[in-house]
Enzyme design. Structure first.
Site, PDB file in Angstrom:
ATOM      1  N   TYR A 104       0.834  -1.203   0.000  1.00  0.00           N
ATOM      2  CA  TYR A 104       0.000   0.000   0.000  1.00  0.00           C
ATOM      3  C   TYR A 104       0.872   1.257   0.000  1.00  0.00           C
ATOM      4  O   TYR A 104       1.621   1.511   0.944  1.00  0.00           O
ATOM      5  CB  TYR A 104      -0.928   0.020   1.210  1.00  0.00           C
ATOM      6  CG  TYR A 104      -2.039  -1.015   1.176  1.00  0.00           C
ATOM      7  CD1 TYR A 104      -2.313  -1.759   0.025  1.00  0.00           C
ATOM      8  CD2 TYR A 104      -2.831  -1.247   2.296  1.00  0.00           C
ATOM      9  CE1 TYR A 104      -3.325  -2.703  -0.001  1.00  0.00           C
ATOM     10  CE2 TYR A 104      -3.855  -2.187   2.282  1.00  0.00           C
ATOM     11  CZ  TYR A 104      -4.096  -2.913   1.130  1.00  0.00           C
ATOM     12  OH  TYR A 104      -5.098  -3.852   1.114  1.00  0.00           O
ATOM     13  N   ARG A 136      -2.176 -12.738  -1.746  1.00  0.00           N
ATOM     14  CA  ARG A 136      -2.743 -13.407  -2.932  1.00  0.00           C
ATOM     15  C   ARG A 136      -2.148 -14.811  -3.041  1.00  0.00           C
ATOM     16  O   ARG A 136      -1.010 -15.047  -2.614  1.00  0.00           O
ATOM     17  CB  ARG A 136      -2.406 -12.636  -4.212  1.00  0.00           C
ATOM     18  CG  ARG A 136      -3.229 -11.375  -4.435  1.00  0.00           C
ATOM     19  CD  ARG A 136      -4.556 -11.685  -5.066  1.00  0.00           C
ATOM     20  NE  ARG A 136      -5.389 -10.497  -5.231  1.00  0.00           N
ATOM     21  CZ  ARG A 136      -6.617 -10.535  -5.721  1.00  0.00           C
ATOM     22  NH1 ARG A 136      -7.144 -11.685  -6.101  1.00  0.00           N
ATOM     23  NH2 ARG A 136      -7.334  -9.430  -5.825  1.00  0.00           N
TER      24      ARG A 136
END
Length: 306
Positions: free
Chosen positions: A52, A119
């Site tokens: 992020y 992920r």
């Protein structure tokens, strides 16, 4: 604020999670005010990720924690790793350990409450993941582990080797993107939602006491846009306005009510950096809508009942 037993691991956690993907856009002063606003409303669960803002979102939160050392004991700190932007997914032992150390440094803390694999990595060796998690747990750097965007069999494969219970799975879920719910109702049909796209992940997580964290609760598609006020969803917005007025909340707050109504005790990741919208979410989270209203909203998003 409504609370749950997070992952049935004994950790009391609020159902509204503060998503920090956009945290880097705030100044340090605004960031401090934002964190304090969350804590004033008993929203002490903060979700971050190493990617992020290329680490800036973690670093900014770290600056806030440095300014007031008492804050660290007041919050539940979660971050994610496993994405190498633009290149690959990497859930190797080396990458996990390196990522956590870098996150801890940016966050100005010596431990994470929760670490998620961001992920699925097609080349994941579950034994390597297990080795990494073991080292992180024994060293005190991470208390609990989970995943993000994983299917049931991917979780089963990991859990076969990992000695610690995986407590969370972060998944896309909104009123318009709720195939995990619709799929369970349109059974044995030829409708689009009847297609099982995720291995019945909703029911699986409920069976395994894995807390689902809903990301992008206000978006349609894969970051295509916001459905609130969108011309693409006139019936949904009309219904949200109608029901929100009954409870004296905004449609933004009503979305939180809708997601939290589900008996799976889902956590909703807020995501907004707008102080007023965040207050609307907190207000809506305290409202319990009726079952009939939940279905009215569901059907107004162009879903169907068999």
């Amino acid at each position: 604020m409504k609370y749950i037993d997070f992952g049935k691991c004994g950790l009391k956690a609020p159902q509204i999670v503060i998503g920090l993907m956009g945290f880097g856009q705030l100044t340090k002063k605004q960031a401090e005010e934002y964190v304090n606003l969350c804590l004033e409303n008993d929203a002490n669960f903060f979700d971050n990720a190493d990617i992020y803002g290329n680490g800036e979102c973690e670093a900014l939160l770290g600056q806030v924690l440095k300014t007031d050392h008492s804050l660290r004991d007041k919050i539940i700190l979660q971050t994610k790793c496993g994405i190498v932007p633009g290149k690959m997914y990497d859930c190797s032992e080396e990458h996990i350990l390196k990522s956590v150390d870098e996150s801890l440094k940016r966050l100005s803390t010596d431990h994470l409450d929760v670490l998620l694999l961001h992920r699925p990595d097609a080349l994941t060796d579950p034994e390597e993941v297990s080795e990494a998690f073991e080292k992180l747990f024994v060293s005190g750097k991470v208390k609990f582990f989970g995943v993000s965007n994983h299917k049931p069999m991917q979780i089963e494969l990991l859990q076969k080797y990992i000695p610690y219970k995986l407590v969370a799975n972060q998944l896309q879920l909104s009123i318009t993107e709720c195939n995990m719910i619709a799929n369970g109702m349109e059974v044995n049909m030829s409708t689009p939602s009847a297609c099982d796209r995720d291995g019945s992940v909703l029911d699986y997580c409920r069976l395994k006491d894995i807390t689902i964290q809903a990301w992008s609760p206000y978006r349609y598609g894969f970051f295509e846009g916001i459905y609130l006020g969108s011309e693409k969803y006139p019936e949904l917005n009309k219904k949200l306005d109608e029901i929100a007025s009954i409870y004296n909340i905004t449609p933004t707050g009503l979305v939180a009510s809708w997601i939290l109504k589900h008996p799976a005790k889902i956590q909703m990741i807020s995501g907004t950096m707008n102080f007023n919208r965040l207050r609307e979410i907190f207000k809506g989270a305290d409202i319990t809508i009726t079952k009939e209203q939940w279905y009215e909203i569901y059907l107004s998003s162009k879903r169907m009942l068999p």
